[in-house]
Scaffold this motif. Structure first.
Motif, mmCIF file in Angstrom:
data_model
loop_
_atom_site.group_PDB
_atom_site.id
_atom_site.type_symbol
_atom_site.label_atom_id
_atom_site.label_comp_id
_atom_site.label_asym_id
_atom_site.label_seq_id
_atom_site.Cartn_x
_atom_site.Cartn_y
_atom_site.Cartn_z
ATOM 1 N N SER A 12 1.004 -1.307 -0.034
ATOM 2 C CA SER A 12 0.225 0.112 0.176
ATOM 3 C C SER A 12 0.837 1.134 -0.113
ATOM 4 O O SER A 12 2.183 1.130 0.009
ATOM 5 C CB SER A 12 -0.817 0.062 1.402
ATOM 6 N N GLY A 13 0.120 2.446 -0.140
ATOM 7 C CA GLY A 13 1.119 3.597 -0.171
ATOM 8 C C GLY A 13 1.825 3.767 1.090
ATOM 9 O O GLY A 13 2.958 4.473 0.920
ATOM 10 N N ASN A 14 1.395 3.558 2.374
ATOM 11 C CA ASN A 14 1.954 4.048 3.318
ATOM 12 C C ASN A 14 2.393 2.874 4.517
ATOM 13 O O ASN A 14 2.898 3.385 5.349
ATOM 14 C CB ASN A 14 0.955 5.032 4.313
ATOM 15 N N ASN A 42 8.928 -0.680 7.073
ATOM 16 C CA ASN A 42 7.463 -0.935 6.419
ATOM 17 C C ASN A 42 6.277 -1.063 7.617
ATOM 18 O O ASN A 42 5.384 -1.090 7.380
ATOM 19 C CB ASN A 42 7.461 -1.738 5.618
ATOM 20 N N GLU A 240 -6.090 6.257 4.864
ATOM 21 C CA GLU A 240 -4.775 6.112 3.959
ATOM 22 C C GLU A 240 -3.567 5.993 4.877
ATOM 23 O O GLU A 240 -2.530 5.957 4.457
ATOM 24 C CB GLU A 240 -4.867 7.654 3.643
ATOM 25 N N CYS A 243 -2.972 -0.789 5.729
ATOM 26 C CA CYS A 243 -3.161 -1.788 4.633
ATOM 27 C C CYS A 243 -4.107 -2.887 5.049
ATOM 28 O O CYS A 243 -4.230 -2.782 6.369
ATOM 29 C CB CYS A 243 -1.691 -2.213 4.196
#
Ligand code: SIN
Length: 285
Positions: A12-14, A42, A240, A243
């Protein structure tokens, strides 16, 4: 960041990355060092298609630190380090199904948790993770300053608020397998005061440290604390920051409780069986 031994693919992005090219039953030191680095960067990492014995899972966990034993839950007879989490068809209670960070009610909460999937539903039963560095960073400067010295009060059972209001033994009534594993914590502490903003001992980054075990803010009247705790818990789960991991038999997730909250989704009615090993942590500062 470049890796020589492993492939690291963000999911995922974040937050969250899949680590490929690894068999956890046969790890040299260089590969372990890369996994450790990818994990710190991560917040949660995932492995697919692993075939490891209970002892190999414990051995891998021990590379991160000492094993933490759950004060309320019995492990397997032969491997007390492993908590077997089971949900059967028809069970109405899903272990870990509220946003939380593991063992936050302990003065030295768990550093990391490793979950190894043995049986998974054909659909549903995913786990979600939320990046608490970002939850902290996204607050306004004014709010960060207000929260700097604030501490939370956290408990492991008999919650004052939230879905855990009933005692653990009553909450688990609709999952007889997990209910049978409940034990009395004896003199192991199950209440703890922690900084609301903590500094990660390895990355030195600040994160928001809150979860379902948080009952109030230390030294505040409940009426003063409740709306702030509600705001921060909702904020900490913003999509946001998250994940979502889809399990397969042989999948392993390894998350860092010092900067991650997680939640098991209760959206299935089939058997799910996983083995969880938890690694002991430090006093949060
Ligand atoms: C847990 O909170 O340890 C369980 C997570 C899961 O079953 O997905």
């Amino acid at each position: 960041m470049t890796f020589r031994k492993i492939e690291v693919l963000p999911i995922s992005g974040n937050i969250g990355a899949l680590i490929n090219n690894v068999q956890l039953n046969d790890l040299d030191d260089e590969t372990f060092a890369e996994i450790h680095q990818a994990w710190l960067s991560n917040c949660v990492v995932f492995f697919r298609n692993q075939k490891i014995t209970p002892q190999q899972q414990i051995n891998f966990a021990k590379r991160f630190g000492e094993i933490h034993f759950h004060p309320y839950m019995k492990g397997l007879d032969k491997y007390p380090e492993i908590l077997e989490i089971i949900k059967e068809p028809g069970d109405g209670y899903t272990f870990g199904s509220v946003w939380h960070t593991d063992q936050m009610f302990n003065p030295k909460p768990a550093k990391a948790t490793m979950l190894y999937a043995h049986e998974v539903p054909s659909k549903g039963g995913d786990t979600m993770f939320s990046n608490q560095y970002l939850a902290y960073e996204a607050l306004s400067q004014a709010m960060k300053e207000i929260l700097t010295e604030v501490k939370t009060f956290n408990v492991g059972d008999g919650f004052r608020r939230g879905i855990g209001k009933a005692k653990r033994i009553d909450r688990y009534a609709k999952n007889p397998t997990m209910r049978a594993k409940i034990r009395n914590p004896g003199n192991i502490p199950t209440e703890a005061v922690h900084p609301l903003i903590r500094t990660h001992p390895e990355t030195r980054k600040k994160s928001l440290y809150i979860g379902s075990h948080t009952q109030t803010l230390h030294g505040f009247h409940n009426e003063e604390a409740d709306s702030l705790v509600d705001f921060l818990r909702t904020h900490s789960q913003r999509p946001e920051f998250t994940c979502r991991f889809r399990w397969e038999p042989g999948s392993i997730a390894l998350w860092d409780n010092r900067c991650v909250q997680h939640k098991a989704l209760a959206d299935y009615d089939e058997k799910r069986r996983t083995h969880r090993v938890t690694i002991a942590g430090d006093t949060p500062i």
